[in-house]
Design a protein around this motif. Structure first.
Motif, PDB file in Angstrom:
ATOM      1  N   LEU A   1       0.790  -1.168   0.117  1.00  0.00           N
ATOM      2  CA  LEU A   1       0.110  -0.066   0.158  1.00  0.00           C
ATOM      3  C   LEU A   1       0.866   1.402   0.184  1.00  0.00           C
ATOM      4  CD1 LEU A   1      -2.684   1.464   0.255  1.00  0.00           C
ATOM      5  CD2 LEU A   1      -2.611   1.226   2.712  1.00  0.00           C
ATOM      6  N   GLN A   2       1.849   1.103   0.821  1.00  0.00           N
ATOM      7  CA  GLN A   2       2.888   2.270   0.916  1.00  0.00           C
ATOM      8  C   GLN A   2       3.415   2.551  -0.579  1.00  0.00           C
ATOM      9  OE1 GLN A   2       6.257   1.899   3.471  1.00  0.00           O
ATOM     10  NE2 GLN A   2       6.240   4.087   4.204  1.00  0.00           N
ATOM     11  N   ARG A   3       4.046   1.766  -1.182  1.00  0.00           N
ATOM     12  CA  ARG A   3       4.652   1.851  -2.568  1.00  0.00           C
ATOM     13  C   ARG A   3       3.434   2.285  -3.504  1.00  0.00           C
ATOM     14  NH1 ARG A   3       8.090  -2.467  -1.649  1.00  0.00           N
ATOM     15  NH2 ARG A   3       6.485  -4.055  -2.179  1.00  0.00           N
ATOM     16  N   ALA A   4       2.202   1.931  -3.326  1.00  0.00           N
ATOM     17  CA  ALA A   4       1.223   2.364  -4.181  1.00  0.00           C
ATOM     18  C   ALA A   4       0.760   3.696  -4.069  1.00  0.00           C
ATOM     19  CB  ALA A   4       0.010   1.379  -4.298  1.00  0.00           C
ATOM     20  N   LEU A   5       0.834   4.225  -2.768  1.00  0.00           N
ATOM     21  CA  LEU A   5       0.676   5.475  -2.403  1.00  0.00           C
ATOM     22  C   LEU A   5       1.525   6.455  -3.045  1.00  0.00           C
ATOM     23  CD1 LEU A   5      -1.590   5.070   0.680  1.00  0.00           C
ATOM     24  CD2 LEU A   5      -2.327   6.359  -1.339  1.00  0.00           C
ATOM     25  N   GLU A   6       3.106   5.953  -2.693  1.00  0.00           N
ATOM     26  CA  GLU A   6       4.270   6.773  -2.892  1.00  0.00           C
ATOM     27  C   GLU A   6       4.234   6.810  -4.642  1.00  0.00           C
ATOM     28  OE1 GLU A   6       6.773   5.955   0.907  1.00  0.00           O
ATOM     29  OE2 GLU A   6       7.447   5.002  -1.097  1.00  0.00           O
ATOM     30  N   HIS A   7       3.658   5.818  -5.336  1.00  0.00           N
ATOM     31  CA  HIS A   7       3.561   6.133  -6.647  1.00  0.00           C
ATOM     32  C   HIS A   7       2.525   7.189  -7.042  1.00  0.00           C
ATOM     33  CE1 HIS A   7       3.850   4.606 -10.756  1.00  0.00           C
ATOM     34  NE2 HIS A   7       2.663   4.599 -10.790  1.00  0.00           N
ATOM     35  N   TRP A   8       1.630   7.383  -6.426  1.00  0.00           N
ATOM     36  CA  TRP A   8       0.445   8.413  -6.807  1.00  0.00           C
ATOM     37  C   TRP A   8       0.924   9.750  -6.260  1.00  0.00           C
ATOM     38  CZ3 TRP A   8      -3.011  11.322  -4.076  1.00  0.00           C
ATOM     39  CH2 TRP A   8      -4.206  11.825  -4.665  1.00  0.00           C
ATOM     40  N   GLN A   9       1.622   9.621  -5.328  1.00  0.00           N
ATOM     41  CA  GLN A   9       2.097  11.050  -4.764  1.00  0.00           C
ATOM     42  C   GLN A   9       2.585  12.032  -5.676  1.00  0.00           C
ATOM     43  OE1 GLN A   9       5.157  10.889  -1.739  1.00  0.00           O
ATOM     44  NE2 GLN A   9       4.034  12.474  -0.537  1.00  0.00           N
ATOM     45  N   PRO A  10       3.577  11.541  -6.630  1.00  0.00           N
ATOM     46  CA  PRO A  10       4.152  12.577  -7.610  1.00  0.00           C
ATOM     47  C   PRO A  10       3.059  13.181  -8.621  1.00  0.00           C
ATOM     48  CG  PRO A  10       5.181  10.530  -7.729  1.00  0.00           C
ATOM     49  CD  PRO A  10       4.441  10.487  -6.597  1.00  0.00           C
ATOM     50  N   HIS A  11       2.232  12.001  -8.807  1.00  0.00           N
ATOM     51  CA  HIS A  11       0.910  12.440  -9.743  1.00  0.00           C
ATOM     52  C   HIS A  11       0.311  13.590  -9.242  1.00  0.00           C
ATOM     53  CE1 HIS A  11       1.455   8.052 -11.635  1.00  0.00           C
ATOM     54  NE2 HIS A  11       2.603   8.835 -11.650  1.00  0.00           N
ATOM     55  N   PHE A  12       0.033  13.429  -7.902  1.00  0.00           N
ATOM     56  CA  PHE A  12      -0.903  14.170  -7.276  1.00  0.00           C
ATOM     57  C   PHE A  12      -0.422  15.754  -7.226  1.00  0.00           C
ATOM     58  CE2 PHE A  12      -1.134  16.971  -3.392  1.00  0.00           C
ATOM     59  CZ  PHE A  12      -2.634  17.273  -3.322  1.00  0.00           C
ATOM     60  N   LEU A  13       1.134  15.670  -7.045  1.00  0.00           N
ATOM     61  CA  LEU A  13       1.954  16.981  -6.903  1.00  0.00           C
ATOM     62  C   LEU A  13       2.008  17.656  -8.520  1.00  0.00           C
ATOM     63  CD1 LEU A  13       4.872  16.315  -4.449  1.00  0.00           C
ATOM     64  CD2 LEU A  13       3.095  18.120  -4.508  1.00  0.00           C
ATOM     65  N   GLU A  14       2.219  16.690  -9.408  1.00  0.00           N
ATOM     66  CA  GLU A  14       2.006  17.419 -11.050  1.00  0.00           C
ATOM     67  C   GLU A  14       0.493  17.983 -11.042  1.00  0.00           C
ATOM     68  OE1 GLU A  14       2.445  14.356 -14.003  1.00  0.00           O
ATOM     69  OE2 GLU A  14       4.175  14.105 -12.735  1.00  0.00           O
ATOM     70  N   TRP A  15      -0.196  17.442 -10.453  1.00  0.00           N
ATOM     71  CA  TRP A  15      -1.792  18.004 -10.841  1.00  0.00           C
ATOM     72  C   TRP A  15      -1.820  19.324  -9.950  1.00  0.00           C
ATOM     73  CZ3 TRP A  15      -4.843  18.885  -6.400  1.00  0.00           C
ATOM     74  CH2 TRP A  15      -6.213  19.497  -6.684  1.00  0.00           C
ATOM     75  N   TRP A  16      -1.211  19.229  -8.594  1.00  0.00           N
ATOM     76  CA  TRP A  16      -1.470  20.343  -7.963  1.00  0.00           C
ATOM     77  C   TRP A  16      -0.622  21.579  -8.588  1.00  0.00           C
ATOM     78  CZ3 TRP A  16      -3.937  22.303  -3.929  1.00  0.00           C
ATOM     79  CH2 TRP A  16      -3.419  23.623  -3.129  1.00  0.00           C
ATOM     80  N   LYS A  17       0.499  21.329  -9.133  1.00  0.00           N
ATOM     81  CA  LYS A  17       1.432  22.563  -9.841  1.00  0.00           C
ATOM     82  C   LYS A  17       0.739  23.010 -11.346  1.00  0.00           C
ATOM     83  CE  LYS A  17       5.676  21.237  -7.341  1.00  0.00           C
ATOM     84  NZ  LYS A  17       6.765  20.260  -7.566  1.00  0.00           N
ATOM     85  N   GLY A  18       0.085  22.198 -11.742  1.00  0.00           N
ATOM     86  CA  GLY A  18      -0.552  22.286 -12.916  1.00  0.00           C
ATOM     87  C   GLY A  18      -1.986  22.896 -12.972  1.00  0.00           C
ATOM     88  N   MET A  19      -2.800  22.329 -12.155  1.00  0.00           N
ATOM     89  CA  MET A  19      -4.128  22.610 -11.819  1.00  0.00           C
ATOM     90  C   MET A  19      -4.392  23.489 -10.519  1.00  0.00           C
ATOM     91  SD  MET A  19      -5.224  21.579 -14.713  1.00  0.00           S
ATOM     92  CE  MET A  19      -7.034  21.881 -14.725  1.00  0.00           C
TER      93      MET A  19
END
Ligand SMILES: [Fe+2]
Ligand SMILES: [Fe+2]
Length: 470
Positions: free
Chosen positions: A22-40
């Motif tokens: 679970l930790q790895r899966a969420l750590e994989h999602w984390q940069p996508h979230f940050l990209e979204w935050w920085k773009g949107m």
């Protein structure tokens, strides 16, 4: 349990380290979230230093710590309210049985849908509000906007955690989709209509936080009752954050009213043209904004008659807000008197739960109205702000598309069309409100259309430099 571990990549109070997958899966999602935050997200303010609160524990009191942060460095994470010992399902046909710590197979797709629909609204509102920073009426307001934004981002984390932890591969795919849909996008819009409406002025922002975040409160309250315990605990903590969003709305509108009353007094007139010429929002104009956002938010509760909400209740998935305050928690032999265009109709209570929720939501909405009207009354004016009737301007359910005025009366279609812009903001009204939206970014200074707040954040003075823009 309630302490939050900030030494990890993803702050959490769910012992994330004990579940490596679970930790790895969420750590994989984390940069996508940050990209979204920085773009949107509020893209032009990523370098600003903002005085923000961050959750440090999930205790009812003292859960927040304040400090200056650049928004992309905000510690988004996973915070669940403490479990209640021996908690049982509080409503529906399985009432009294132990709550579920895992998703029951037969409710898997329904629960996933409920979580995705809630989750979708969180990043949607950040997207809707992303340009508001450019026209902030003060640094105090700018900080509040950003606080709301980072917390909506955290609410997305809350739902994504549930999807990752309990819904396997489908859940992970849904988590990616939550970042792929965008508010107002022609091809991939957000799920609910209200969350595709642009929020391009601060009067709309105050109304949105007053009415639409309050819908969020009621949705979260009903999910906090859920028999699926992780969902309940997640929502219970989200509610503590949500309260601030509605505070921003209620005090924001209250400050607009206060300023308008000051201008009316100075002018010795309640003539809207004169008030507008003086750079303030006349009360009939404010009423139009209330009508628009209240009616738009009422649609979020769904159809008056709903077999989905009946099943969700009967199955223990989604209760009524404040379920424990009701006497009957099963509702198998209760009826509800529903107002329809064809007259009053008795329907099974279970099928009318959306309407029950809508009614309790409206009662909550009335509280602010009373306060604002007291201000107006004290200033010696007869004008009163009101909520529109629930059947006004509906785009869902029995009243969908029918020509009903804000007083709830059905009228001829031509009359409705002719009057609509007396009830909701016309293009000219919006153009006027937009003309007021000029950025005020000096500490302690306030735009001319809104009064300063009574007090600052966390006992700091109103004049404090809540955002350093550089
Ligand atoms: Fe939220
Ligand atoms: Fe919110």
């Amino acid at each position: 349990m309630s302490g939050i571990n900030y030494s990890e990549k993803i702050p959490n109070n769910v012992n994330l380290t004990t579940d490596r997958t679970l930790q790895r899966a969420l750590e994989h999602w984390q940069p996508h979230f940050l990209e979204w935050w920085k773009g949107m997200g509020p893209t032009d303010f990523q370098g600003a230093d903002v005085y923000l609160r961050t959750a440090t524990s999930v205790d009812a009191d003292g859960w927040a710590t304040y400090g200056t942060v650049k928004m992309p460095d905000y510690r988004w994470g996973i915070f669940l309210a403490d479990p209640q010992k021996d908690r049982t399902i509080g409503f529906g046909d399985s009432m009294g049985q132990p709550v579920w710590q895992q998703v029951p197979g037969e409710y898997r797709s329904t629960l996933r849908r409920l979580i995705v629909t809630q989750g979708d609204t969180e990043p949607a509102s950040v997207e809707q509000q992303r340009l508001l920073g450019h026209t902030c009426p003060s640094l105090y307001d700018l900080r509040n906007l950003f606080q709301v934004n980072v917390e909506e981002g955290r609410h997305l984390w809350a739902m994504v955690y549930l999807l990752h932890a309990y819904f396997g591969r489908d859940g992970r795919e849904e988590a990616e989709e939550l970042l792929a849909r965008h508010s107002g996008d022609a091809d991939k819009p957000r799920i609910l209509t209200t969350f595709n409406e642009p929020i391009s002025d601060w009067l709309s922002f105050y109304c949105f936080t007053y009415f639409t975040d309050r819908d969020g409160k009621y949705q979260l309250k009903s999910l906090a009752e859920s028999g699926f315990d992780p969902l309940s605990r997640t929502c219970r903590f989200m509610l503590t954050e949500e309260a601030h969003h509605m505070f921003v709305g209620e005090t924001g509108i209250g400050r607009v009213v206060k300023r308008t009353l000051e201008v009316m007094k100075a002018l010795g007139s309640d003539d809207p043209a004169k008030i507008r010429a003086a750079g303030a929002v006349d009360l009939p104009l404010l009423q139009k904004y209330l009508n628009f956002w209240c009616s738009s938010s009422l649609d979020l509760f769904g159809n008056e008659i709903s077999s989905n909400s009946a099943a969700n209740f009967a199955n223990g998935l989604k209760g009524r807000p404040d379920e424990s305050t009701y006497e009957d928690h099963v509702l198998r032999d209760k009826t509800f008197q529903l107002k329809t265009p064809q007259g009053d109709q008795a329907v099974p209570m279970l099928n009318a739960l959306n309407e029950v929720m809508r009614e309790s939501y409206l009662k909550d909405c009335e509280i602010g109205l009373k306060r604002w009207n007291r201000q107006i009354e004290r200033a010696g004016h007869a004008f009163r702000l009101t909520l529109p009737a629930t059947n006004f301007r509906r785009s869902i359910g029995a009243w969908m598309g029918l020509p009903v005025g804000p007083d709830g009366k059905m009228i001829a279609k031509e009359e409705y069309d002719k009057n609509l812009y007396h009830w909701i903001p016309s293009p000219e009204d919006k153009a006027f409100v937009h003309s007021l939206m000029k950025r005020v970014a000096e500490p302690g200074k306030m735009a001319g259309w809104v009064a300063p707040p009574e007090r600052g954040i966390n006992n700091l003075p109103v004049e404090y430099e809540y955002v350093k823009l550089h």
